[in-house]
Structure formats: C-alpha cells, structure tokens
Design a protein around this motif. Structure first.
Motif, PDB file in Angstrom:
ATOM      1  N   ASP A  76     -18.754  70.152 -11.111  1.00  0.00           N
ATOM      2  CA  ASP A  76     -17.668  69.272 -10.667  1.00  0.00           C
ATOM      3  C   ASP A  76     -16.538  69.201 -11.675  1.00  0.00           C
ATOM      4  O   ASP A  76     -15.383  68.940 -11.302  1.00  0.00           O
ATOM      5  N   ASN A  77     -16.835  69.403 -12.951  1.00  0.00           N
ATOM      6  CA  ASN A  77     -15.806  69.352 -13.982  1.00  0.00           C
ATOM      7  C   ASN A  77     -15.303  70.736 -14.379  1.00  0.00           C
ATOM      8  O   ASN A  77     -14.521  70.858 -15.327  1.00  0.00           O
ATOM      9  N   GLY A  78     -15.739  71.785 -13.675  1.00  0.00           N
ATOM     10  CA  GLY A  78     -15.311  73.135 -14.006  1.00  0.00           C
ATOM     11  C   GLY A  78     -13.923  73.440 -13.475  1.00  0.00           C
ATOM     12  O   GLY A  78     -13.450  72.839 -12.502  1.00  0.00           O
ATOM     13  N   ILE A  79     -13.234  74.359 -14.123  1.00  0.00           N
ATOM     14  CA  ILE A  79     -11.898  74.767 -13.687  1.00  0.00           C
ATOM     15  C   ILE A  79     -11.767  76.285 -13.823  1.00  0.00           C
ATOM     16  O   ILE A  79     -12.463  76.924 -14.607  1.00  0.00           O
ATOM     17  N   MET A  80     -10.837  76.844 -13.034  1.00  0.00           N
ATOM     18  CA  MET A  80     -10.451  78.245 -13.135  1.00  0.00           C
ATOM     19  C   MET A  80      -8.941  78.306 -12.943  1.00  0.00           C
ATOM     20  O   MET A  80      -8.385  77.511 -12.181  1.00  0.00           O
ATOM     21  N   ARG A  90      -4.859  77.736  -9.506  1.00  0.00           N
ATOM     22  CA  ARG A  90      -5.844  76.918 -10.202  1.00  0.00           C
ATOM     23  C   ARG A  90      -6.905  76.429  -9.226  1.00  0.00           C
ATOM     24  O   ARG A  90      -6.623  76.166  -8.065  1.00  0.00           O
ATOM     25  N   ARG A  91      -8.136  76.301  -9.752  1.00  0.00           N
ATOM     26  CA  ARG A  91      -9.207  75.601  -9.041  1.00  0.00           C
ATOM     27  C   ARG A  91      -9.745  74.503  -9.955  1.00  0.00           C
ATOM     28  O   ARG A  91     -10.088  74.789 -11.098  1.00  0.00           O
ATOM     29  N   PRO A  92      -9.769  73.256  -9.484  1.00  0.00           N
ATOM     30  CA  PRO A  92      -9.340  72.784  -8.163  1.00  0.00           C
ATOM     31  C   PRO A  92      -7.823  72.816  -8.026  1.00  0.00           C
ATOM     32  O   PRO A  92      -7.111  72.603  -9.003  1.00  0.00           O
ATOM     33  N   PHE A  93      -7.364  73.088  -6.808  1.00  0.00           N
ATOM     34  CA  PHE A  93      -5.934  73.225  -6.564  1.00  0.00           C
ATOM     35  C   PHE A  93      -5.246  71.886  -6.728  1.00  0.00           C
ATOM     36  O   PHE A  93      -5.698  70.868  -6.204  1.00  0.00           O
ATOM     37  N   ASP A  94      -4.159  71.878  -7.485  1.00  0.00           N
ATOM     38  CA  ASP A  94      -3.338  70.676  -7.660  1.00  0.00           C
ATOM     39  C   ASP A  94      -1.888  71.118  -7.611  1.00  0.00           C
ATOM     40  O   ASP A  94      -1.373  71.731  -8.539  1.00  0.00           O
ATOM     41  N   GLU A  95      -1.242  70.823  -6.497  1.00  0.00           N
ATOM     42  CA  GLU A  95       0.123  71.286  -6.284  1.00  0.00           C
ATOM     43  C   GLU A  95       1.056  70.810  -7.393  1.00  0.00           C
ATOM     44  O   GLU A  95       2.000  71.508  -7.770  1.00  0.00           O
ATOM     45  N   GLY A  96       0.795  69.613  -7.921  1.00  0.00           N
ATOM     46  CA  GLY A  96       1.653  69.080  -8.959  1.00  0.00           C
ATOM     47  C   GLY A  96       1.601  69.868 -10.259  1.00  0.00           C
ATOM     48  O   GLY A  96       2.510  69.773 -11.086  1.00  0.00           O
ATOM     49  N   LEU A  97       0.524  70.641 -10.478  1.00  0.00           N
ATOM     50  CA  LEU A  97       0.382  71.403 -11.715  1.00  0.00           C
ATOM     51  C   LEU A  97       0.916  72.822 -11.606  1.00  0.00           C
ATOM     52  O   LEU A  97       1.132  73.479 -12.627  1.00  0.00           O
ATOM     53  N   ILE A  98       1.117  73.316 -10.374  1.00  0.00           N
ATOM     54  CA  ILE A  98       1.605  74.681 -10.196  1.00  0.00           C
ATOM     55  C   ILE A  98       2.989  74.803 -10.817  1.00  0.00           C
ATOM     56  O   ILE A  98       3.885  74.005 -10.547  1.00  0.00           O
ATOM     57  N   GLY A  99       3.151  75.797 -11.671  1.00  0.00           N
ATOM     58  CA  GLY A  99       4.428  76.003 -12.346  1.00  0.00           C
ATOM     59  C   GLY A  99       4.512  75.300 -13.688  1.00  0.00           C
ATOM     60  O   GLY A  99       5.459  75.534 -14.437  1.00  0.00           O
TER      61      GLY A  99
END
Length: 522
Positions: free
Chosen positions: A210-214, A226-235
């Motif tokens: 649950d705390n993993g990211i890619m 990114r996973r989990p996808f977060d539109e606010g972080l794109i860019g």
C-alpha cells in the motif's frame, strides 16, 4: 593464652562464599550476554538477508520497467523516424496529405501505446493527424516540444513533459522529431503521443504494498507517470530528491533506503537510467513491508531468549543476592519500569504525551465524563506552513520549533488532568477534562497568543512569524461514544480554521452544522 587462629567477629565461611558469588555472577552475566549476542547476530543476519532479497527484487523490477519504457519509446521513435524521412523527402502538400493521414492512422492502430500522431507546420498549426478531423484552435506553438525543435537543429527524438492532448484531453507523453526542408531549415514537428494510461496499466501489473510507489521521469527530474496516479504531481520536479541529487550522478542504476520527505515513510528504492533515452524509472517498497516477516520472527525469538534470560536472572537473584538484596533489585526494577513507561507513553523530542497515552486517557475521561455528566474538551492544533518552515530553515530548526510549541502547550495546560499530546508531525492535541466549549476556546486563544508572543521568525508565513491553527470541540459523554468521532470533530474544526486563513481557532457547532471561526484574541 593461645592466639586464636580465626577472627572471632568473622562469619565462618565468608572467605569461601565471596569468590563463589563473584564467579556465579560472572557466569550468569556471560550466559545472558552470549544469548543476547547470538540472538542479535541471528536477527541481524536474517534482516540483512531479507533486505538483500528485496534489493534483488527491486533491481529486477526496475530493469523490467526500464526495458518496457525503452521498448515503448523505441517503437514510437522508429515510426517517427520513418515518417519523418518520408515527409522530408515528399513534403506534406495537399496531394500527399490523404495518404499520410491513412498511414498515421495505421501506425497508431499497430502500436497500442500510441494515443495519436500529429504533424505541425513551422507555425505550430495542425497539418495532419491520425484522427479523421483536424482539431480546431491556435495550434501548439506554445508547447515545450515544439519550442524545443524550433530552437534546436538536432533530429534526435525528443521526449517532453506529460501534457493533456488537445484532441480529447487524454494525458500523453510526447515524443517528437524535427522536420527540415532539403536545405536543413525548420519546416515543422512530427509528434507521437504515448498514452499515460499505457504505463499505468503496466505499473499495475506489478504487486506493490500500500505504501509502494513507481514512477517514470525525465533525466532533468520532471515526473511523467506514477503509481499511484496523482494528477497533481504530473509535471512536478523530482530534481531535489536524493535519487537525482546524489545517486544518479554516482551510478546509473542501484538501490537505496530513503525516507520520504512527503509522508515520512522509509522505502527501499530501486532506480535505473535508460541508456537510449533521457528517462529514469524507479520503484519503491516500504521498509516495514519488506521486514514484516522479520519483525514477526524477531518478536518470537526475542520472547524465547527473554524468557531464558529471565530464568537465569531469577536463579542468580536467589543464589547470589538472597532475600536481603531482593528489595534493592525490586526497587531498581520498578524504576526501570517507570522509565520504560515514560518512553512508551511520551514523545522523545517534545516530552509531550504520545498517541498511545492520549488514547488511554481518552477512554478514562470518557468513562468519568459519562459517570459525572461532565464535559470533555479537545483542541487539535497544527503549525501553519510548517513544511515551508522546514524547507526554509532545515529539520534541526524544525525540531527546535516543535519543542517551543510543545513548551507553550505545557505552560497552558495548568491542571493535572490536562494532557498535552504530540499527535503526529507538526500536529498537537490538548485533552481538557471537565471543560466546556467556552473553556476550550479560552485555552485555545491562550495557546495561539503564546505562540505568537514567542515571535518565532517564519519567512513562509503571511505574518512573518510562526502561527498555529486550532480546532475546538467539547461534549458530555453518554457512555457509548466513539473516540474516533470525537477526534474527527475537533480535527474538522481545525481544518475549518486552516481553510479560513489559519492563525485562528474554530469551534465545531453540531447544532448549527457549521464551524464557528474566530481569531481567539477577542
């Protein structure tokens, strides 16, 4: 008179008994140390083995991610190269456009990662797309990839930051090539859009905690997917992160244990920079998940060894110290227990109670309030713009700031029953038994003013000084109340205070269904 051989005041057998006690004590200590040392060595070995296995798995995962990313962009690059040569040789006049449009559409159908293909003239206007109709609008002269090719004569494929397609609004990652005329002058841009959803599906095919990211990012640190996808972080930029700042300059691939500055979770990161394209892939699993099995084994082994050491210690206590020294040992044990209880129930940085003691105290005060029909009050407090403070002055100064705020809470919690708590990070709580909402608000105002009176400089705050926001709530327990709801209501008032501009207190009024906001200085 004959001279006595022994001193009449010396207890018979003392000379023999004293060395025996020392030898027994040394033996017991040696046994305990050996058991502890063996336990430590065994646990440390298994911990390192679990981390080593996780590093291997992380390395394999990032290698797979890098290969997938390289294959994805290489396929699009090859299509762009062939089409760019075609356009440069034959042009894109009216006679060639129908054939080019059909070719664009076929290429998109053949590659599932492609959102679409687009050809723009030297002004950034649409000329040909893989879609049946040309989009309307002002073109793409403002896009990063178009400006890049205008300013750079290189014909190498360029991968730009993720954008929303002006065709249908879908998130895409653009890979583009410059189109020149026969004289080498800029004639336009050929672009293929890689679906971000394609990478999202690929990322989801891997099992993460649950705390993993890619993530997939550009070499300059710009986040693409990114996973989990977060539109606010794109860019957003990852250039200040440890991977980009320290690890990539030393090696193009590797693993590292890093504590996140966003959520404080310690993760094992695997990272790899692609050889063919300016891209970086990384994946991370939380350390707690990696060591979950090790924690369980460590607990079981520790219990067994602790029981053995306890047995040896009891034997030594009976054999060496006997009854007379038992009282001293018991006193020392009580002192150690109090110290452990202090450690277990208080925050080491601020000296305030921690969440464990807070929850225990809540249950006690709820029961007392229900019996005596007396109110229980709660203040949830958050330091305003604390992340900016840490970013501006560093974590050491941030820790000092937390201790100063904690001291204010201690000074304002006058009664023995009041409990000041470090709830987590820069968030604090004050439990106020037998206090109605007016009393809670009065203490909140006192806390807020006391923090301001310290005049702690904070360049990231609109006031120029450190301030706090507070949420207040009080009610009379009925005996069947939820601790979580009680905390949530005070927390809701806190967020009302923050949303209203910070540096104020909010009182949650259930009767009116809203939170009453006030500066707490009236």
């Amino acid at each position: 008179m004959p001279i006595p051989i022994h001193d009449p005041h010396q207890t018979p057998g003392t000379l023999k008994r004293l060395p025996l006690r020392k030898a027994a004590a040394l033996f017991i200590v040696a046994v305990c140390l050996c058991l502890s040392g063996l336990l430590y060595l065994q646990l440390e070995q298994t911990r390192r083995q679990d981390l080593a296995n996780a590093q291997i798995a992380s390395t394999n995962l990032t290698r797979a991610m890098a290969q997938q990313a390289e294959d994805t962009f290489l396929a699009a690059d090859l299509v762009l190269t062939s089409l760019a040569d075609w356009v440069e040789d034959d042009g894109y006049g009216a006679a060639q456009r129908p054939r080019l449009q059909k070719t664009f559409a076929r290429r998109v159908q053949q590659l599932e990662q492609l959102h679409g293909m687009f050809l723009f003239d030297r002004e950034g206007q649409w000329v040909i797309t893989s879609f049946p109709d040309l989009p309307r609008g002002n073109g793409v002269a403002d896009r990063e990839y178009f400006r890049f090719h205008q300013q750079n004569a290189s014909t190498v494929a360029h991968i730009g930051p993720a954008i929303r397609s002006r065709e249908n609004g879908e998130w895409i990652i653009p890979i583009s090539k410059r189109i020149n005329d026969r004289a080498g002058n800029f004639q336009g841009v050929l672009m293929a859009g890689i679906k971000m959803a394609y990478f999202d599906r690929f990322f989801k095919s891997f099992s993460l905690d649950d705390n993993g990211i890619m993530f997939l990012g550009l070499k300059d640190g710009t986040l693409l997917a990114r996973r989990p996808f977060d539109e606010g972080l794109i860019g957003s930029s990852l250039a200040r992160g440890r991977i980009y700042q320290k690890l990539l300059p030393e090696a193009p691939a590797g693993t590292a244990m890093i504590k996140s500055v966003v959520d404080g979770v310690v993760r094992l990161y695997g990272y790899r920079q692609l050889a063919a394209y300016p891209l970086v892939v990384a994946s991370a699993s939380s350390r707690d998940t990696i060591l979950k099995g090790w924690y369980e084994r460590a607990f079981q082994s520790s219990v067994i060894v602790a029981l053995v050491i306890l047995g040896v210690g009891l034997f030594g206590w009976v054999f060496i110290h006997q009854v007379r020294d038992g009282e001293r040992i018991e006193k020392n044990l009580r002192k150690a227990q109090r110290t452990l209880e202090q450690i277990a129930t208080h925050d080491s940085l601020t000296g305030l109670a921690n969440r464990r003691l807070f929850e225990q105290s809540l249950e006690i005060e709820f029961a007392r309030g229900a019996r005596q029909s007396s109110p229980v009050g709660l203040i949830m407090l958050d330091i305003d713009f604390f992340k900016r403070y840490n970013d501006a002055y560093g974590h050491v100064a941030g820790d000092h700031c937390l201790t100063q705020v904690a001291q204010v809470l201690k000074n304002c919690s006058q009664r023995k029953s009041d409990l000041a708590v470090r709830y987590g990070g820069e968030e604090f709580a004050v439990l106020l038994p037998d206090t109605d909402i007016n009393g809670v608000l009065a203490i909140a105002g006192q806390i807020r003013r006391s923090v301001m009176d310290k005049r702690i400089t904070h360049s990231g705050s609109p006031t120029g000084y450190l301030t706090v926001s507070l949420g207040c709530y009080s009610f009379i327990p009925s005996g069947n109340d939820s601790l979580e709801v009680f905390i949530q209501r005070a927390d809701a008032a806190l967020y009302q205070a923050k949303n209203a501009g910070r540096n104020r207190a909010a009182v949650l009024s259930l009767e009116e269904g809203v939170a009453e906001l006030m500066r707490s200085d009236r």
